[in-house]
Write an enzyme that holds these catalytic residues in place. Structure first.
Site, short mmCIF file in Angstrom:
data_model
loop_
_atom_site.label_atom_id
_atom_site.label_comp_id
_atom_site.label_asym_id
_atom_site.label_seq_id
_atom_site.Cartn_x
_atom_site.Cartn_y
_atom_site.Cartn_z
N THR A 93 -34.09 8.13 -18.16
CA THR A 93 -33.71 7.34 -19.35
C THR A 93 -34.99 7.04 -20.11
O THR A 93 -35.85 6.31 -19.61
CB THR A 93 -33.05 6.01 -18.93
OG1 THR A 93 -31.91 6.30 -18.13
CG2 THR A 93 -32.64 5.21 -20.15
N LYS A 168 -26.78 7.08 -24.22
CA LYS A 168 -27.09 6.22 -23.05
C LYS A 168 -27.47 4.81 -23.51
O LYS A 168 -26.97 3.82 -22.98
CB LYS A 168 -28.23 6.88 -22.26
CG LYS A 168 -28.91 6.02 -21.24
CD LYS A 168 -28.18 5.95 -19.93
CE LYS A 168 -28.86 4.99 -18.98
NZ LYS A 168 -28.17 4.79 -17.74
N LYS A 243 -34.96 -2.72 -19.47
CA LYS A 243 -35.57 -1.47 -19.98
C LYS A 243 -34.65 -0.82 -21.03
O LYS A 243 -35.09 -0.45 -22.12
CB LYS A 243 -35.81 -0.51 -18.82
CG LYS A 243 -36.24 0.88 -19.26
CD LYS A 243 -36.28 1.89 -18.13
CE LYS A 243 -36.45 3.29 -18.72
NZ LYS A 243 -36.53 4.34 -17.73
P1 NAD Z 1 -37.88 5.53 -9.29
O1 NAD Z 1 -39.08 4.75 -9.72
O2 NAD Z 1 -37.28 5.28 -7.97
O3 NAD Z 1 -38.25 7.12 -9.35
C1 NAD Z 1 -39.14 7.68 -10.28
C2 NAD Z 1 -40.05 8.62 -9.49
O4 NAD Z 1 -40.90 9.34 -10.36
C3 NAD Z 1 -40.98 7.86 -8.52
O5 NAD Z 1 -40.73 8.29 -7.21
C4 NAD Z 1 -42.40 8.24 -9.00
O6 NAD Z 1 -43.31 8.40 -7.93
C5 NAD Z 1 -42.11 9.56 -9.69
N1 NAD Z 1 -43.14 9.97 -10.64
C6 NAD Z 1 -43.71 9.24 -11.63
N2 NAD Z 1 -44.60 10.01 -12.31
C7 NAD Z 1 -44.56 11.25 -11.73
C8 NAD Z 1 -45.23 12.47 -11.98
N3 NAD Z 1 -46.15 12.58 -12.97
N4 NAD Z 1 -44.96 13.54 -11.20
C9 NAD Z 1 -44.06 13.43 -10.21
N5 NAD Z 1 -43.37 12.30 -9.91
C10 NAD Z 1 -43.63 11.22 -10.68
O7 NAD Z 1 -36.83 5.40 -10.46
P2 NAD Z 1 -35.25 5.76 -10.40
O8 NAD Z 1 -34.48 4.53 -10.09
O9 NAD Z 1 -35.08 7.01 -9.61
O10 NAD Z 1 -35.00 6.08 -11.95
C11 NAD Z 1 -35.42 7.31 -12.54
C12 NAD Z 1 -34.93 7.34 -13.97
O11 NAD Z 1 -33.50 7.24 -13.98
C13 NAD Z 1 -35.44 6.18 -14.84
O12 NAD Z 1 -35.71 6.68 -16.13
C14 NAD Z 1 -34.28 5.19 -14.84
O13 NAD Z 1 -34.28 4.37 -15.97
C15 NAD Z 1 -33.09 6.14 -14.79
N6 NAD Z 1 -31.88 5.55 -14.22
C16 NAD Z 1 -31.92 4.82 -13.07
C17 NAD Z 1 -30.74 4.29 -12.54
C18 NAD Z 1 -30.76 3.47 -11.28
O14 NAD Z 1 -29.73 2.84 -10.96
N7 NAD Z 1 -31.84 3.46 -10.51
C19 NAD Z 1 -29.51 4.51 -13.19
C20 NAD Z 1 -29.48 5.31 -14.33
C21 NAD Z 1 -30.68 5.82 -14.84
#
Ligand code: NAD
Length: 296
Positions: A93, A168, A243
């Site tokens: 997102t 979204k 966010k």
């Molecule tokens: P998260 O922080 O658990 O996962 C993100 C991952 O990206 C982390 O493990 C981090 O180490 C990795 N990362 C960051 N920079 C990187 C790079 N340069 N190379 C490789 N890996 C890298 O977050 P999440 O909860 O999995 O959310 C991910 C996305 O999905 C976000 O944009 C969030 O807004 C969206 N989202 C989350 C949810 C939810 O319920 N958690 C729901 C819908 C959307």
């Protein structure tokens, strides 16, 4: 066998990648955190030593990263290494401007691309029932659909580049506003001596009906599966709601759209987070509103 590079194996990325493995894709993953790599490996993902190494020979590259700056930095470093015609899917997102820049980077390197953010949270990611909101041209969408299918309950083509992100943030702006509305109604009812059950029974079948009430009710009781029955554990964390509301307000400002309730919802969630509730479920906003003082 279609080879998928999966970059960003966090709360969402790991279960999504696991569903692709189960569906028979060859998935090679990369994350900055060693613990997330171990989890992925346990799910049958082969591990790359860098994002660059993950995309070598990939047919499809999926990113699931925290914010626009992470997506753009990964695209800038890997787009030039991918074979022409490789499909890039960004499911993070992020802000609409960054999403459109990511599409431009992909196009300049001869790649296909879609923005494909999701709703459905960690539960939907694990169950393979996420809703994907997809932006990009028809050719890229057609190629993306069979890749998204094992992770999806629903896939909606929202139009051109960036429109998945637009859908979204518009959806989540409705959600933030409606959760505050439902919570205000329950706190007012409490003060007027009206029971939660009575308000629920009336509003859930009347014009106050909405998802925040009938699926995700912010008081314990009426909807046994809602986080209110589980100490307001997420679910969908208040920090993520904030966010998304911030992204909606950045977008509204950039196009001159008046979204006064969206702006106020952002303010209220910012106060809720600053009071130490960032990790609580976003429906916990009801506790904050119940304790709030009325201005006049
Ligand atoms: P998260 O922080 O658990 O996962 C993100 C991952 O990206 C982390 O493990 C981090 O180490 C990795 N990362 C960051 N920079 C990187 C790079 N340069 N190379 C490789 N890996 C890298 O977050 P999440 O909860 O999995 O959310 C991910 C996305 O999905 C976000 O944009 C969030 O807004 C969206 N989202 C989350 C949810 C939810 O319920 N958690 C729901 C819908 C959307």
């Amino acid at each position: 066998m279609t080879r998928v590079a999966f970059i960003g194996l966090g709360h969402m990325g790991n279960p999504m990648a696991a569903n692709l493995v189960k569906a028979g894709f060859a998935v090679r993953g990369f994350d900055l955190l060693p613990d997330n790599l171990s989890t992925a490996q346990g799910n049958g993902v082969s591990i790359a030593t860098s994002a660059e190494a993950a995309v070598t020979d990939a047919d499809v590259v999926i990113t699931m990263l925290p914010a626009g700056k992470h997506v753009l930095s990964v695209y800038e470093s890997v787009a030039k290494l991918a074979a022409k015609g490789t499909l890039f899917i960004d499911s993070s997102t992020i802000d609409v401007d960054s999403a459109r820049k990511a599409h431009e980077i992909a196009k300049a390197n001869g790649l296909l691309s879609v923005d494909a953010p999701v709703s459905g949270g960690i539960g939907g990611a694990a169950a393979g029932t996420l809703t994907f909101m997809v932006g990009g041209d028809a050719g890229a969408f057609a190629k993306a659909e069979p890749i998204l299918k094992p992770m999806a309950g629903r896939i909606v083509h929202c139009g051109e580049a960036g429109n998945g992100q637009a859908a979204k943030i518009c959806n989540n702006m409705i959600l933030g506003i409606s959760m505050i509305g439902v919570s205000e109604a329950f706190t007012l009812a409490e003060k007027l001596g009206l029971s939660h059950k009575a308000l629920f029974d009336v509003a859930s079948t009347s014009s106050g009906q909405c998802w925040s009430l009938t699926t995700y009710c912010p008081v314990p009781g009426p909807v046994p599966t809602s986080p209110a029955n589980n100490g307001y554990k997420p679910g969908f964390a208040a920090a993520l709601m904030l966010k998304d509301l911030r992204l909606s307000q950045e977008a509204a400002k950039s196009v001159g759209a008046a979204t006064p309730l969206g702006a106020h919802a952002e303010e209220i969630y910012a106060q809720f987070g600053a009071a130490g509730n960032e990790g609580a479920d976003f429906s916990g906003i009801i506790n904050y509103l119940r304790d709030a003082k009325r201005d006049s």
